[in-house]
Design a protein around this motif. Structure first.
Motif, mmCIF file in Angstrom:
data_model
loop_
_atom_site.group_PDB
_atom_site.id
_atom_site.type_symbol
_atom_site.label_atom_id
_atom_site.label_comp_id
_atom_site.label_asym_id
_atom_site.label_seq_id
_atom_site.Cartn_x
_atom_site.Cartn_y
_atom_site.Cartn_z
ATOM 1 N N HIS A 146 34.315 47.800 29.392
ATOM 2 C CA HIS A 146 33.097 47.842 30.221
ATOM 3 C C HIS A 146 33.319 48.754 31.419
ATOM 4 C CE1 HIS A 146 35.297 44.579 32.203
ATOM 5 N NE2 HIS A 146 34.354 44.406 33.121
ATOM 6 N N ASP A 190 37.649 47.782 37.977
ATOM 7 C CA ASP A 190 39.013 47.288 37.715
ATOM 8 C C ASP A 190 39.477 47.611 36.293
ATOM 9 O OD1 ASP A 190 37.026 45.284 37.056
ATOM 10 O OD2 ASP A 190 38.619 43.807 36.790
ATOM 11 N N HIS A 191 38.571 48.082 35.442
ATOM 12 C CA HIS A 191 38.933 48.442 34.060
ATOM 13 C C HIS A 191 38.878 49.954 33.800
ATOM 14 C CE1 HIS A 191 38.799 44.192 32.581
ATOM 15 N NE2 HIS A 191 38.180 44.097 33.743
ATOM 16 N N HIS A 202 32.636 35.078 34.183
ATOM 17 C CA HIS A 202 34.035 34.867 33.821
ATOM 18 C C HIS A 202 34.233 33.435 33.325
ATOM 19 C CE1 HIS A 202 35.594 38.701 35.107
ATOM 20 N NE2 HIS A 202 35.106 38.575 36.336
ATOM 21 N N ASP A 224 35.989 41.475 29.916
ATOM 22 C CA ASP A 224 35.495 40.372 30.741
ATOM 23 C C ASP A 224 34.326 39.675 30.056
ATOM 24 O OD1 ASP A 224 37.363 41.267 32.520
ATOM 25 O OD2 ASP A 224 35.938 41.865 34.086
ATOM 26 N N HIS A 243 43.696 38.424 33.234
ATOM 27 C CA HIS A 243 42.604 38.612 34.191
ATOM 28 C C HIS A 243 42.448 37.446 35.171
ATOM 29 C CE1 HIS A 243 38.650 39.979 35.721
ATOM 30 N NE2 HIS A 243 38.946 41.151 35.186
HETATM 31 ZN ZN LIG Z 1 37.573 42.736 35.271
#
Ligand SMILES: [Zn+2]
Ligand SMILES: [Zn+2]
Length: 256
Positions: free
Chosen positions: A53, A57-58, A198, A159, A221
């Motif tokens: 995605h 952070d990815h 999440h 996620d 994660h």
């Molecule tokens: Zn993430």
């Protein structure tokens, strides 16, 4: 197949690196910490990147990876995801404002990054793997990838909060070797997990039950402030799961 964890943290702090996983030295799943963790010669070996995605952070390391290999490779790095994810990156990150558009540099015929849209639910050959993206449930479009090879099948989830399609898909699946899945908050912060798409340990337990998962489960994660609390809750609620370790390489040998 060698599955190396460059980073698997749900946040960044000293000793905690963002999500990025290197398969057999050449295929990267997510790019959070790739440029922070991998030496340059190893960065040059990456042929393909699969993105779950668009969250920073990815994907953040993709900017620096492109910068590091610029002028040092004779072919592009292929970047795979479904169209909306690639579009988000083009619009919001590689938009010549936040970062140069490396899908057009040095030119659109032979760029540094070659964006390749793949289709949900359809297996696409990628090196010696086959990859199938499956839509999850997050605050933005997010994917899980089914990876098939001589090792059987591995399910790597980006996620997600509570979701359905992926569990229908893997229920009873033969040769499912492992599931990598995020658990970001402790149970007492269920409201934050719900808001941010999440899972908590109790949420994870419910998800694994939906898929009747018998394969090894690797959790990642976790948000850095809650790591020990989440680990303690996992021990109570999902004792069979493993916590994915940064810097470690996991081996999935061929099925005889
Ligand atoms: Zn993430
Ligand atoms: Zn996210």
């Amino acid at each position: 197949m060698r599955y190396r964890v460059l980073g698997c943290s749900g946040g960044e702090a000293p000793g905690y690196h963002l999500s990025s996983f290197l398969l057999d030295d050449t295929v990267l799943i997510d790019a959070g910490s790739v440029s922070a963790v991998l030496e340059i010669p190893a960065q040059l070996k990456i042929e393909s990147v699969l993105l779950t995605h668009s969250h920073l952070d990815h994907v953040r390391g993709l900017c620096h990876l492109a910068d590091n290999v610029f002028g040092r490779r004779d072919r592009p790095i292929s970047v795979y995801s479904i169209e909306p994810v690639l579009e988000a990156l083009k619009t919001s990150l590689l938009n010549n404002v936040l970062w140069p558009d490396f899908t057009e540099i040095p030119n659109s015929h032979m760029p540094i990054l070659d964006f390749r849209a793949i289709s949900e639910g359809t297996a696409t050959p990628l090196g010696h793997f086959r990859v199938t993206p499956i839509r999850l449930s997050h605050t933005v479009v997010s994917l899980g990838y089914l990876l098939e090879g001589d090792f059987g099948t591995l399910l790597h989830l980006g996620d997600t909060g509570p979701t359905e399609a992926v569990w229908h898909m893997v229920k009873g699946m033969p040769n499912l070797r492992a599931v990598m899945i995020g658990t970001s908050f402790p149970n007492r912060l269920q409201h934050l997990a719900d808001l941010s798409g999440h899972l908590t340990p109790q949420g994870l337990k419910g998800e694994l039950a939906k898929g009747d998962v018998k394969a090894n489960v690797y959790v990642y994660h976790m948000k850095p402030p809650y790591v020990s609390e989440i680990a303690e809750e996992l021990k109570q609620l999902v004792p069979e799961c493993h916590i994915l370790e940064e810097g470690k390489e996991y081996s999935f040998p061929p099925i005889p």
